[in-house]
Design a protein around this motif. Structure first.
Motif, PDB file in Angstrom:
ATOM      1  N   PHE A 239       0.834  -1.192   0.000  1.00  0.00           N
ATOM      2  CA  PHE A 239       0.000   0.000   0.000  1.00  0.00           C
ATOM      3  C   PHE A 239       0.875   1.251   0.000  1.00  0.00           C
ATOM      4  O   PHE A 239       1.821   1.355   0.781  1.00  0.00           O
ATOM      5  CB  PHE A 239      -0.905   0.023   1.231  1.00  0.00           C
ATOM      6  CG  PHE A 239      -1.807   1.221   1.279  1.00  0.00           C
ATOM      7  CD1 PHE A 239      -2.930   1.287   0.491  1.00  0.00           C
ATOM      8  CD2 PHE A 239      -1.517   2.287   2.111  1.00  0.00           C
ATOM      9  CE1 PHE A 239      -3.761   2.384   0.529  1.00  0.00           C
ATOM     10  CE2 PHE A 239      -2.341   3.391   2.164  1.00  0.00           C
ATOM     11  CZ  PHE A 239      -3.456   3.442   1.372  1.00  0.00           C
ATOM     12  N   ARG A 240       0.555   2.163  -0.913  1.00  0.00           N
ATOM     13  CA  ARG A 240       1.280   3.437  -0.975  1.00  0.00           C
ATOM     14  C   ARG A 240       0.262   4.567  -0.942  1.00  0.00           C
ATOM     15  O   ARG A 240      -0.536   4.711  -1.861  1.00  0.00           O
ATOM     16  CB  ARG A 240       2.120   3.509  -2.248  1.00  0.00           C
ATOM     17  CG  ARG A 240       3.230   2.473  -2.257  1.00  0.00           C
ATOM     18  CD  ARG A 240       3.942   2.457  -3.560  1.00  0.00           C
ATOM     19  NE  ARG A 240       3.002   2.017  -4.602  1.00  0.00           N
ATOM     20  CZ  ARG A 240       3.206   2.137  -5.889  1.00  0.00           C
ATOM     21  NH1 ARG A 240       4.305   2.683  -6.327  1.00  0.00           N
ATOM     22  NH2 ARG A 240       2.312   1.715  -6.761  1.00  0.00           N
ATOM     23  N   ARG A 241       0.301   5.349   0.105  1.00  0.00           N
ATOM     24  CA  ARG A 241      -0.647   6.433   0.298  1.00  0.00           C
ATOM     25  C   ARG A 241      -0.512   7.477  -0.819  1.00  0.00           C
ATOM     26  O   ARG A 241       0.579   7.899  -1.176  1.00  0.00           O
ATOM     27  CB  ARG A 241      -0.405   7.100   1.653  1.00  0.00           C
ATOM     28  CG  ARG A 241      -1.455   8.090   2.046  1.00  0.00           C
ATOM     29  CD  ARG A 241      -1.206   8.657   3.417  1.00  0.00           C
ATOM     30  NE  ARG A 241      -0.997   7.616   4.421  1.00  0.00           N
ATOM     31  CZ  ARG A 241      -1.991   7.053   5.118  1.00  0.00           C
ATOM     32  NH1 ARG A 241      -3.220   7.409   4.904  1.00  0.00           N
ATOM     33  NH2 ARG A 241      -1.714   6.145   6.020  1.00  0.00           N
ATOM     34  N   GLY A 242      -1.658   7.862  -1.383  1.00  0.00           N
ATOM     35  CA  GLY A 242      -1.657   8.902  -2.410  1.00  0.00           C
ATOM     36  C   GLY A 242      -1.335   8.397  -3.803  1.00  0.00           C
ATOM     37  O   GLY A 242      -1.214   9.195  -4.726  1.00  0.00           O
ATOM     38  N   ARG A 243      -1.200   7.112  -3.995  1.00  0.00           N
ATOM     39  CA  ARG A 243      -0.886   6.537  -5.294  1.00  0.00           C
ATOM     40  C   ARG A 243      -2.036   5.656  -5.758  1.00  0.00           C
ATOM     41  O   ARG A 243      -2.647   4.961  -4.968  1.00  0.00           O
ATOM     42  CB  ARG A 243       0.352   5.668  -5.237  1.00  0.00           C
ATOM     43  CG  ARG A 243       1.611   6.389  -4.891  1.00  0.00           C
ATOM     44  CD  ARG A 243       2.193   6.973  -6.127  1.00  0.00           C
ATOM     45  NE  ARG A 243       3.584   7.374  -5.897  1.00  0.00           N
ATOM     46  CZ  ARG A 243       4.499   7.291  -6.793  1.00  0.00           C
ATOM     47  NH1 ARG A 243       4.222   6.819  -7.979  1.00  0.00           N
ATOM     48  NH2 ARG A 243       5.706   7.714  -6.550  1.00  0.00           N
ATOM     49  N   GLY A 244      -2.284   5.636  -7.046  1.00  0.00           N
ATOM     50  CA  GLY A 244      -3.302   4.755  -7.602  1.00  0.00           C
ATOM     51  C   GLY A 244      -2.762   3.342  -7.765  1.00  0.00           C
ATOM     52  O   GLY A 244      -1.558   3.112  -7.612  1.00  0.00           O
ATOM     53  N   PRO A 245      -3.612   2.397  -8.121  1.00  0.00           N
ATOM     54  CA  PRO A 245      -3.157   1.003  -8.242  1.00  0.00           C
ATOM     55  C   PRO A 245      -2.213   0.756  -9.407  1.00  0.00           C
ATOM     56  O   PRO A 245      -1.462  -0.202  -9.389  1.00  0.00           O
ATOM     57  CB  PRO A 245      -4.467   0.226  -8.427  1.00  0.00           C
ATOM     58  CG  PRO A 245      -5.466   1.228  -8.892  1.00  0.00           C
ATOM     59  CD  PRO A 245      -5.039   2.550  -8.335  1.00  0.00           C
ATOM     60  N   VAL A 246      -2.207   1.628 -10.431  1.00  0.00           N
ATOM     61  CA  VAL A 246      -1.329   1.418 -11.576  1.00  0.00           C
ATOM     62  C   VAL A 246      -0.205   2.453 -11.645  1.00  0.00           C
ATOM     63  O   VAL A 246       0.586   2.430 -12.581  1.00  0.00           O
ATOM     64  CB  VAL A 246      -2.126   1.422 -12.904  1.00  0.00           C
ATOM     65  CG1 VAL A 246      -3.060   0.230 -12.948  1.00  0.00           C
ATOM     66  CG2 VAL A 246      -2.890   2.714 -13.068  1.00  0.00           C
TER      67      VAL A 246
END
Length: 53
Positions: A44-51
């Protein structure tokens, strides 16, 4: 998606396995749920979309 909605299916499957006397099913279900939690926690990366890279 709230965390409560994620753990429901795994918990239900584990309870069903215990009720049916199939401990291996309950253990496998628990391990799959824990693996999912660890995978989400590590990726999980906060502020990033799945792609997003």
């Amino acid at each position: 998606m709230p965390y409560g909605s994620i753990t429901g299916p795994g918990g239900t499957l584990a309870a069903t396995g215990l009720a049916a006397g199939q401990t291996w099913l309950a253990v496998l279900s628990g391990l799959l749920v824990l693996a999912g939690v660890v995978l989400v926690r590590l990726t999980f990366r906060r502020g990033r979309g799945p792609v997003a890279r």
